[in-house]
Design a protein around this motif. Structure first.
Motif, PDB file in Angstrom:
ATOM      1  N   PRO A  98       0.800  -1.184   0.050  1.00  0.00           N
ATOM      2  CA  PRO A  98      -0.050  -0.129  -0.077  1.00  0.00           C
ATOM      3  C   PRO A  98       0.871   1.148  -0.057  1.00  0.00           C
ATOM      4  CG  PRO A  98      -0.982  -1.491   1.864  1.00  0.00           C
ATOM      5  CD  PRO A  98       0.372  -1.970   1.202  1.00  0.00           C
ATOM      6  N   ILE A 108      -1.586   3.993  -1.940  1.00  0.00           N
ATOM      7  CA  ILE A 108      -2.882   4.208  -1.474  1.00  0.00           C
ATOM      8  C   ILE A 108      -2.410   4.886  -0.049  1.00  0.00           C
ATOM      9  CG2 ILE A 108      -4.476   2.668  -0.201  1.00  0.00           C
ATOM     10  CD1 ILE A 108      -4.342   0.892  -2.173  1.00  0.00           C
ATOM     11  N   ASP A 109      -1.315   4.478   0.674  1.00  0.00           N
ATOM     12  CA  ASP A 109      -0.992   5.436   1.613  1.00  0.00           C
ATOM     13  C   ASP A 109      -0.585   6.788   1.438  1.00  0.00           C
ATOM     14  OD1 ASP A 109      -1.120   2.974   3.051  1.00  0.00           O
ATOM     15  OD2 ASP A 109       0.977   2.829   3.790  1.00  0.00           O
ATOM     16  N   ALA A 157      -7.352   7.546   0.925  1.00  0.00           N
ATOM     17  CA  ALA A 157      -6.872   6.209   0.515  1.00  0.00           C
ATOM     18  C   ALA A 157      -7.861   5.534  -0.640  1.00  0.00           C
ATOM     19  CB  ALA A 157      -6.702   5.270   1.769  1.00  0.00           C
ATOM     20  N   ALA A 206      -7.871   7.493  -4.007  1.00  0.00           N
ATOM     21  CA  ALA A 206      -6.470   7.029  -4.636  1.00  0.00           C
ATOM     22  C   ALA A 206      -6.659   5.741  -5.240  1.00  0.00           C
ATOM     23  CB  ALA A 206      -5.567   7.137  -3.507  1.00  0.00           C
ATOM     24  N   ALA A 207      -7.314   4.737  -4.534  1.00  0.00           N
ATOM     25  CA  ALA A 207      -7.499   3.507  -5.219  1.00  0.00           C
ATOM     26  C   ALA A 207      -8.523   3.635  -6.286  1.00  0.00           C
ATOM     27  CB  ALA A 207      -8.085   2.517  -3.998  1.00  0.00           C
ATOM     28  N   GLY A 215      -0.539   3.238 -10.129  1.00  0.00           N
ATOM     29  CA  GLY A 215      -0.354   3.433  -8.691  1.00  0.00           C
ATOM     30  C   GLY A 215       0.958   4.011  -8.195  1.00  0.00           C
ATOM     31  N   CYS A 266      -8.272  -4.292   0.623  1.00  0.00           N
ATOM     32  CA  CYS A 266      -7.074  -3.654   1.036  1.00  0.00           C
ATOM     33  C   CYS A 266      -6.965  -2.192   1.323  1.00  0.00           C
ATOM     34  CB  CYS A 266      -6.132  -3.979  -0.435  1.00  0.00           C
ATOM     35  SG  CYS A 266      -4.493  -3.158  -0.186  1.00  0.00           S
ATOM     36  N   VAL A 267      -7.895  -1.411   0.571  1.00  0.00           N
ATOM     37  CA  VAL A 267      -8.000   0.033   1.025  1.00  0.00           C
ATOM     38  C   VAL A 267      -8.595   0.229   2.318  1.00  0.00           C
ATOM     39  CG1 VAL A 267      -9.265   2.140   0.257  1.00  0.00           C
ATOM     40  CG2 VAL A 267      -8.243   0.765  -1.555  1.00  0.00           C
ATOM     41  N   GLY A 316      -6.093   2.194   4.832  1.00  0.00           N
ATOM     42  CA  GLY A 316      -6.683   3.326   4.932  1.00  0.00           C
ATOM     43  C   GLY A 316      -6.891   3.514   6.445  1.00  0.00           C
TER      44      GLY A 316
END
Length: 332
Positions: A92, A97-98, A128, A131-132, A153, A244-245, A249
């Motif tokens: 991430p 994502i981070d 997050a 962004a994803a 990404g 995952c997000v 997140g």
């Protein structure tokens, strides 16, 4: 579900290791507490010193529990992402994502300092998620391939990191100092309220990731073979990406950007129990909890009384490990 016979022994060993680190971490500090007293106080048994109850239950126990929970969330997010993208370097904090969560949180701190700090976790999770969503949208071309998702990404992560640096450069010095502490990644000052906010995310999405483990195994075989087996590839990939997000997140919202946990924990877990995700996901969760718990303890003890954020400790270990992975996979 196919579980390697090594998994129960490994999980038990990791759980005991985490408990030992927690007891040591709770007892360590300017006000040292013996391990036996720590165990008695945590279990609610009577103790002679009431100061121990306050120090443990109010100051130290929430911190060590938060460190373990954040590590679990980041580790499982990294495991899902590496399996989803079929890339051992995916995580991430590397995919972006981070960085999206950090941009949203820093925006709240620097641009809207009058807003209550309680909005910070919600803003980080929203960043997050956006962004994803942007990564998935830009990588779509009659379907989404793991290679496009990773490349897009990385690009989104660079853009959001640049915007975060821009805000820090032009922000008020007091607000910027708060943002820098948050970006370093730390569980200092975490309370039961932070745990209460994080628990629902882990309770929902950790079991969901385990339920999706078999789908993740199928996706690792390749999109064409997965479709041939009757799997709805895009639907499964979207659900795994949401999982995952949510885990990344919520963890970043609670403790800031603690880097490289989502990268290291899955690799350590694979060495212990193999590559099948039914055993890999819970093992990775405990490895991540152990990594962040140890990083927090080392950050408090290495240069005492100066305290290093645990994000700096994980970066000091994770950055060389990332370079090692790049070298090991240079021909793939």
């Amino acid at each position: 579900m196919r579980i390697d016979r090594r998994v129960p022994i490994v999980l038990l060993s990791l759980a005991l290791s985490i408990l030992i680190v927690m007891v040591v971490s709770i007892g360590y500090g300017e006000y040292p507490i013996p391990p036996l007293t720590v165990i008695q106080t945590v279990l609610g048994l009577p103790t002679d010193n009431l100061d121990y109850v306050f120090v443990i239950h109010t100051l130290r126990l929430p911190r060590v529990i938060t460190a373990c929970m954040v590590g679990m969330g980041l580790a499982v997010a990294g495991t899902v992402m590496q399996g989803l993208f079929r890339n051992p370097l995916a995580a991430p904090d590397i995919i972006g994502i981070d960085a999206g969560a950090s941009l949203a949180a820093v925006s709240i701190i620097v641009l809207f300092p009058s807003l209550p700090i309680s909005l910070l976790p919600l803003a980080a999770f929203a960043g997050a998620f956006l962004a994803a969503l942007l990564i998935y949208s830009l990588s779509w071309n009659n379907g989404s391939s793991p290679i496009r998702l990773i490349l897009v990404g990385v690009g989104i992560g660079m853009i959001t990191s640049a915007l975060t640096t821009l805000m820090i450069t032009f922000g008020n010095i007091y607000d910027v100092s708060q943002a820098l502490v948050w970006l370093a990644g730390s569980v200092y000052g975490r309370s039961w309220e932070h745990i209460t906010a994080l628990v629902p995310w882990l309770v929902i999405f950790l079991p969901l990731s385990l339920l999706l483990a078999r789908d993740l195994n199928t996706l690792n075989l390749g999109d064409d073979l997965a479709r041939g087996l009757g799997n709805p590839v895009e639907w499964q990939r979207g659900l795994l990406l949401i999982t995952c997000v949510a885990l990344a997140g919520s963890s970043v919202a609670t403790a800031g950007t603690i880097g490289f946990v989502g990268l290291m924990a899955p690799h350590v877990a694979r060495q212990l129990v193999g590559t099948t995700h039914e055993g890999l996901i819970p093992t990775s969760a405990l490895v991540g909890g152990l990594i962040v718990s140890l990083a927090d303890l080392l950050g408090r003890s290495l240069f005492a009384p100066i305290e290093l954020p645990c994000g700096i400790v994980t970066a000091a270990v994770g950055a060389p490990y990332f370079l090692y992975l790049l070298y090991r996979n240079r021909n793939q």
